[in-house]
Design a protein around this motif. Structure first.
Motif: not given
Length: 193
Positions: A70-87
């Motif tokens: 499980x990755x537990x992160x915040x919205x700001x942190x995830x928004x910095x890595x949106x491309x990771x979601x596609x990968x």
């Protein structure tokens, strides 16, 4: 934002009876929340790696395919890595869940509105990236319904947890990267020296 959960209570509920779950926490408040839920050698806290939590989780999930991650992160942190979601969606790790604690603000830098607070829809982004399972969690019932997915090895899963903007005191885990890496590797059974 409408109804919102207490961030600490939500993370505590997700990590209760965690079993074999490996947890990567994003920069800042999500690391404090994971630590407050109980320090564990299977927790990998990120320091100074904004935007990297999801990709570290992906690497871990691919390296440990029989263990839930499980990755537990915040919205700001995830928004910095949106491309990771596609990968992640392209690699399809069945043992990975990305959980975004979303208060629509950058909590570490003064509570400025984040992009999710300005209209970005993280669930639509994850769906568009190709995640087969996307959840919105805004109440205890939804949290309880999602929790078993952390262990079902039928992912990847994406969940946005709507959390309150109320201040929560920091609970600081170790900040020594070498110590955290060595402890985590030891937990996984890798030689440490």
């Amino acid at each position: 934002m409408d109804a919102a959960l207490d961030r600490r209570a939500a993370v505590n509920a997700l990590l209760r009876d965690r079993g074999e779950l490996l947890v990567v926490s994003g920069l800042g408040s999500s690391s404090y929340d994971v630590f407050a839920a109980g320090d564990h050698p299977a927790n990998f806290y990120l320091w100074g790696a904004m935007g990297g939590a999801a990709m570290i989780g992906l690497g871990l999930a691919l390296a440990q395919p029989s263990r839930p991650v499980a990755v537990i992160t915040g919205d700001g942190e995830q928004l910095m890595g949106l491309g990771s979601l596609a990968t992640i969606a392209a690699k399809k790790p069945k043992n990975l869940a990305i959980i975004v604690l979303d208060n629509a603000h950058f909590g570490e830098t003064g509570m400025q509105p984040s992009h999710s607070g300005l209209g970005a829809n993280l669930e639509l982004i994850a769906t568009g990236a190709g995640f087969p399972a996307v959840s919105t969690i805004a109440d205890q019932a939804a949290l309880d319904a999602f929790r078993p997915k952390l262990h079902d090895l039928a992912g990847p899963h994406f969940a946005r947890v709507v959390i309150s903007t109320e201040h929560v005191d920091r609970a600081l885990p170790a900040r020594d990267g070498v110590y955290l890496k060595t402890r985590f590797r030891g937990h996984l059974g890798y030689p440490v020296s």
